[in-house]
Design an enzyme around this catalytic site. Structure first.
Site, PDB file in Angstrom:
ATOM      1  N   LYS A  12     -21.561  69.650 -21.097  1.00  0.00           N
ATOM      2  CA  LYS A  12     -22.060  70.312 -19.879  1.00  0.00           C
ATOM      3  C   LYS A  12     -21.515  69.640 -18.619  1.00  0.00           C
ATOM      4  O   LYS A  12     -21.059  70.308 -17.699  1.00  0.00           O
ATOM      5  CB  LYS A  12     -23.608  70.284 -19.834  1.00  0.00           C
ATOM      6  CG  LYS A  12     -24.265  70.902 -21.059  1.00  0.00           C
ATOM      7  CD  LYS A  12     -25.773  70.846 -20.977  1.00  0.00           C
ATOM      8  CE  LYS A  12     -26.366  69.450 -20.942  1.00  0.00           C
ATOM      9  NZ  LYS A  12     -26.158  68.657 -22.165  1.00  0.00           N
TER      10      LYS A  12
ATOM     11  N   ARG B 199     -34.780  72.480 -18.146  1.00  0.00           N
ATOM     12  CA  ARG B 199     -34.825  71.899 -19.490  1.00  0.00           C
ATOM     13  C   ARG B 199     -36.141  72.193 -20.193  1.00  0.00           C
ATOM     14  O   ARG B 199     -36.330  71.757 -21.326  1.00  0.00           O
ATOM     15  CB  ARG B 199     -34.706  70.394 -19.343  1.00  0.00           C
ATOM     16  CG  ARG B 199     -33.434  69.824 -19.913  1.00  0.00           C
ATOM     17  CD  ARG B 199     -33.489  68.351 -19.601  1.00  0.00           C
ATOM     18  NE  ARG B 199     -32.621  67.577 -20.397  1.00  0.00           N
ATOM     19  CZ  ARG B 199     -31.440  67.146 -20.014  1.00  0.00           C
ATOM     20  NH1 ARG B 199     -30.956  67.493 -18.851  1.00  0.00           N
ATOM     21  NH2 ARG B 199     -30.744  66.365 -20.797  1.00  0.00           N
TER      22      ARG B 199
ATOM     23  N   ARG C 269     -18.226  58.232 -25.433  1.00  0.00           N
ATOM     24  CA  ARG C 269     -18.198  58.584 -24.007  1.00  0.00           C
ATOM     25  C   ARG C 269     -18.142  57.324 -23.129  1.00  0.00           C
ATOM     26  O   ARG C 269     -18.835  56.346 -23.369  1.00  0.00           O
ATOM     27  CB  ARG C 269     -19.432  59.394 -23.628  1.00  0.00           C
ATOM     28  CG  ARG C 269     -19.545  59.573 -22.108  1.00  0.00           C
ATOM     29  CD  ARG C 269     -20.516  60.639 -21.714  1.00  0.00           C
ATOM     30  NE  ARG C 269     -21.849  60.408 -22.224  1.00  0.00           N
ATOM     31  CZ  ARG C 269     -22.824  61.314 -22.160  1.00  0.00           C
ATOM     32  NH1 ARG C 269     -22.586  62.491 -21.624  1.00  0.00           N
ATOM     33  NH2 ARG C 269     -24.003  61.039 -22.641  1.00  0.00           N
TER      34      ARG C 269
ATOM     35  N   ARG D  14     -23.195  54.663 -21.329  1.00  0.00           N
ATOM     36  CA  ARG D  14     -24.584  54.920 -20.937  1.00  0.00           C
ATOM     37  C   ARG D  14     -25.557  54.300 -21.937  1.00  0.00           C
ATOM     38  O   ARG D  14     -25.361  54.407 -23.141  1.00  0.00           O
ATOM     39  CB  ARG D  14     -24.827  56.433 -20.838  1.00  0.00           C
ATOM     40  CG  ARG D  14     -24.470  56.990 -19.491  1.00  0.00           C
ATOM     41  CD  ARG D  14     -24.489  58.490 -19.424  1.00  0.00           C
ATOM     42  NE  ARG D  14     -25.641  59.131 -20.024  1.00  0.00           N
ATOM     43  CZ  ARG D  14     -25.839  60.452 -19.999  1.00  0.00           C
ATOM     44  NH1 ARG D  14     -24.956  61.247 -19.407  1.00  0.00           N
ATOM     45  NH2 ARG D  14     -26.898  60.981 -20.561  1.00  0.00           N
TER      46      ARG D  14
ATOM     47  N   ARG E 100     -33.161  62.165 -28.181  1.00  0.00           N
ATOM     48  CA  ARG E 100     -32.802  63.213 -27.214  1.00  0.00           C
ATOM     49  C   ARG E 100     -32.559  64.557 -27.923  1.00  0.00           C
ATOM     50  O   ARG E 100     -32.867  65.619 -27.386  1.00  0.00           O
ATOM     51  CB  ARG E 100     -31.556  62.800 -26.423  1.00  0.00           C
ATOM     52  CG  ARG E 100     -31.868  61.718 -25.380  1.00  0.00           C
ATOM     53  CD  ARG E 100     -30.628  60.970 -24.921  1.00  0.00           C
ATOM     54  NE  ARG E 100     -29.630  61.788 -24.294  1.00  0.00           N
ATOM     55  CZ  ARG E 100     -28.334  61.481 -24.229  1.00  0.00           C
ATOM     56  NH1 ARG E 100     -27.886  60.349 -24.762  1.00  0.00           N
ATOM     57  NH2 ARG E 100     -27.492  62.281 -23.639  1.00  0.00           N
TER      58      ARG E 100
HETATM   59  P1  AP5 Z   1     -20.361  65.433 -21.478  1.00  0.00           P
HETATM   60  O1  AP5 Z   1     -19.673  66.472 -20.656  1.00  0.00           O
HETATM   61  O2  AP5 Z   1     -20.735  64.152 -20.835  1.00  0.00           O
HETATM   62  O3  AP5 Z   1     -21.641  66.090 -22.222  1.00  0.00           O
HETATM   63  P2  AP5 Z   1     -23.057  66.546 -21.665  1.00  0.00           P
HETATM   64  O4  AP5 Z   1     -23.406  67.833 -22.341  1.00  0.00           O
HETATM   65  O5  AP5 Z   1     -23.070  66.547 -20.164  1.00  0.00           O
HETATM   66  O6  AP5 Z   1     -23.940  65.383 -22.261  1.00  0.00           O
HETATM   67  P3  AP5 Z   1     -25.114  64.511 -21.636  1.00  0.00           P
HETATM   68  O7  AP5 Z   1     -25.406  63.471 -22.668  1.00  0.00           O
HETATM   69  O8  AP5 Z   1     -24.791  64.036 -20.258  1.00  0.00           O
HETATM   70  O9  AP5 Z   1     -26.254  65.556 -21.563  1.00  0.00           O
HETATM   71  P4  AP5 Z   1     -27.743  65.290 -21.530  1.00  0.00           P
HETATM   72  O10 AP5 Z   1     -28.230  66.660 -21.235  1.00  0.00           O
HETATM   73  O11 AP5 Z   1     -28.332  64.660 -22.723  1.00  0.00           O
HETATM   74  O12 AP5 Z   1     -27.899  64.168 -20.415  1.00  0.00           O
HETATM   75  P5  AP5 Z   1     -28.263  64.224 -18.865  1.00  0.00           P
HETATM   76  O13 AP5 Z   1     -27.378  63.270 -18.179  1.00  0.00           O
HETATM   77  O14 AP5 Z   1     -28.373  65.624 -18.376  1.00  0.00           O
HETATM   78  O15 AP5 Z   1     -19.450  65.159 -22.763  1.00  0.00           O
HETATM   79  C1  AP5 Z   1     -19.803  64.179 -23.733  1.00  0.00           C
HETATM   80  C2  AP5 Z   1     -18.528  63.484 -24.245  1.00  0.00           C
HETATM   81  O16 AP5 Z   1     -17.726  64.450 -24.936  1.00  0.00           O
HETATM   82  C3  AP5 Z   1     -17.634  62.898 -23.143  1.00  0.00           C
HETATM   83  O17 AP5 Z   1     -17.084  61.684 -23.597  1.00  0.00           O
HETATM   84  C4  AP5 Z   1     -16.530  63.958 -22.953  1.00  0.00           C
HETATM   85  O18 AP5 Z   1     -15.306  63.364 -22.536  1.00  0.00           O
HETATM   86  C5  AP5 Z   1     -16.416  64.534 -24.355  1.00  0.00           C
HETATM   87  N1  AP5 Z   1     -16.063  65.951 -24.342  1.00  0.00           N
HETATM   88  C6  AP5 Z   1     -16.582  66.938 -23.560  1.00  0.00           C
HETATM   89  N2  AP5 Z   1     -16.031  68.133 -23.840  1.00  0.00           N
HETATM   90  C7  AP5 Z   1     -15.133  67.903 -24.834  1.00  0.00           C
HETATM   91  C8  AP5 Z   1     -14.224  68.732 -25.574  1.00  0.00           C
HETATM   92  N3  AP5 Z   1     -14.142  70.061 -25.339  1.00  0.00           N
HETATM   93  N4  AP5 Z   1     -13.465  68.145 -26.531  1.00  0.00           N
HETATM   94  C9  AP5 Z   1     -13.540  66.804 -26.782  1.00  0.00           C
HETATM   95  N5  AP5 Z   1     -14.367  65.962 -26.113  1.00  0.00           N
HETATM   96  C10 AP5 Z   1     -15.155  66.514 -25.156  1.00  0.00           C
HETATM   97  O19 AP5 Z   1     -29.765  63.657 -18.893  1.00  0.00           O
HETATM   98  C11 AP5 Z   1     -30.045  62.302 -19.203  1.00  0.00           C
HETATM   99  C12 AP5 Z   1     -31.552  62.075 -19.143  1.00  0.00           C
HETATM  100  O20 AP5 Z   1     -32.045  62.369 -17.818  1.00  0.00           O
HETATM  101  C13 AP5 Z   1     -32.406  62.960 -20.063  1.00  0.00           C
HETATM  102  O21 AP5 Z   1     -32.486  62.446 -21.370  1.00  0.00           O
HETATM  103  C14 AP5 Z   1     -33.748  62.974 -19.332  1.00  0.00           C
HETATM  104  O22 AP5 Z   1     -34.443  61.771 -19.542  1.00  0.00           O
HETATM  105  C15 AP5 Z   1     -33.327  63.011 -17.869  1.00  0.00           C
HETATM  106  N6  AP5 Z   1     -33.213  64.385 -17.336  1.00  0.00           N
HETATM  107  C16 AP5 Z   1     -32.069  64.980 -16.871  1.00  0.00           C
HETATM  108  N7  AP5 Z   1     -32.338  66.231 -16.457  1.00  0.00           N
HETATM  109  C17 AP5 Z   1     -33.675  66.436 -16.674  1.00  0.00           C
HETATM  110  C18 AP5 Z   1     -34.541  67.551 -16.468  1.00  0.00           C
HETATM  111  N8  AP5 Z   1     -34.100  68.715 -15.961  1.00  0.00           N
HETATM  112  N9  AP5 Z   1     -35.838  67.415 -16.815  1.00  0.00           N
HETATM  113  C19 AP5 Z   1     -36.315  66.249 -17.311  1.00  0.00           C
HETATM  114  N10 AP5 Z   1     -35.543  65.163 -17.549  1.00  0.00           N
HETATM  115  C20 AP5 Z   1     -34.232  65.253 -17.223  1.00  0.00           C
END
Ligand code: AP5
Length: 220
Positions: free
Chosen positions: A16, A91, A130, A163, A174
């Site tokens: 994402k 979410r 990552r 991270r 998660r």
């Molecule tokens: P990446 O693009 O980083 O993936 P992502 O889907 O963004 O993964 P996240 O782990 O960041 O999502 P998340 O939803 O768990 O975490 P968030 O930060 O929102 O890609 C991952 C890896 O794959 C990278 O190394 C990339 O290079 C590689 N990659 C990507 N595409 C590829 C491809 N096509 N081919 C090969 N490799 C590829 O949230 C973190 C925490 O914050 C949550 O756990 C929660 O505690 C809190 N939080 C955030 N938002 C909320 C909310 N709305 N409500 C409540 N808590 C929240």
């Protein structure tokens, strides 16, 4: 409000954040990544950051009221008038309902919600490799998209870090949280006719092109 208005929905590691950055460049819109906003708040030790830190470390969701305020304020900033890409919000069903109200107030609505699909084994592989830039937030992968500068960012030269919540046991937590609290949003948006299922496997450009094509289909 003109321009792109989309939500990126998908499990941790679906890509994402990577896609949000590519869409932001293509559409010159604002990117609202709640995970990035929270990590910045934690780093700067703001009141929100202090409250959010313990939830993030456990792999739990930060309470809805904090998240809704954060996004409502960001959506009203002037760069979002050109459109927005929401990554990591909503979410929960309560967050989705709040978003509907926020957009109503702004006189607009969502164009599409992309549900990004990747197999579980791919998720683990992606998250364990990552690396994120401490300076500009660029996302790399040790094997799939390494920085040309090694352990620093090829764009801004700041160090890369892994991270804390990418430790295996936190990733498992998660994923459980995603299945129970976020996956119901797939049906929420399908019922509203704006869900677009996107295969998240392939090069990052392939995945972006699938999203761009889906925007052009069925009047999205
Ligand atoms: P990446 O693009 O980083 O993936 P992502 O889907 O963004 O993964 P996240 O782990 O960041 O999502 P998340 O939803 O768990 O975490 P968030 O930060 O929102 O890609 C991952 C890896 O794959 C990278 O190394 C990339 O290079 C590689 N990659 C990507 N595409 C590829 C491809 N096509 N081919 C090969 N490799 C590829 O949230 C973190 C925490 O914050 C949550 O756990 C929660 O505690 C809190 N939080 C955030 N938002 C909320 C909310 N709305 N409500 C409540 N808590 C929240």
């Amino acid at each position: 409000m003109e321009g792109i208005r989309v939500v990126l929905l998908g499990p941790p590691g679906a890509g994402k954040g990577t896609q949000a950055k590519l869409l932001r460049q293509k559409f010159d819109a604002c990117q609202i990544s709640t995970g990035d906003l929270l990590r910045e708040a934690v780093q700067e030790k703001t009141p929100l950051g202090e409250k959010a830190a313990e939830y993030i470390e456990r792999g739990a969701l930060v309470p809805d009221d904090l998240m809704v305020d954060l996004v409502a304020n960001r959506l009203q900033e002037s760069d979002c008038l050109r459109g927005f890409i929401l990554d990591g919000f909503p979410r929960t069903v309560a967050q989705a309902q709040s978003l509907d109200r926020m957009l109503d107030t702004l006189g607009t609505g969502l164009q599409a919600v992309f549900s990004v699909q990747v197999p579980r084994e791919t998720i683990i592989e992606r998250l364990s490799g990552r690396r994120t830039c401490q300076g500009c937030g660029a996302i790399y992968h040790r094997t799939f998209s390494p920085s040309k500068a090694g352990s620093t960012c090829e764009r801004c030269n700041a160090p890369l870090y892994q991270r804390e919540d990418d430790r295996e046991e936190t990733v498992q937590k998660r994923l459980v949280v995603y299945d129970s609290q976020t996956a119901p949003l797939v049906d929420y948006y399908r019922e509203r006719g704006i869900l677009r299922e996107i295969d998240g496997v392939g090069t990052t450009e392939d995945v972006r092109d699938r999203m761009v094509r889906a925007l052009g289909e069925r009047g999205a």
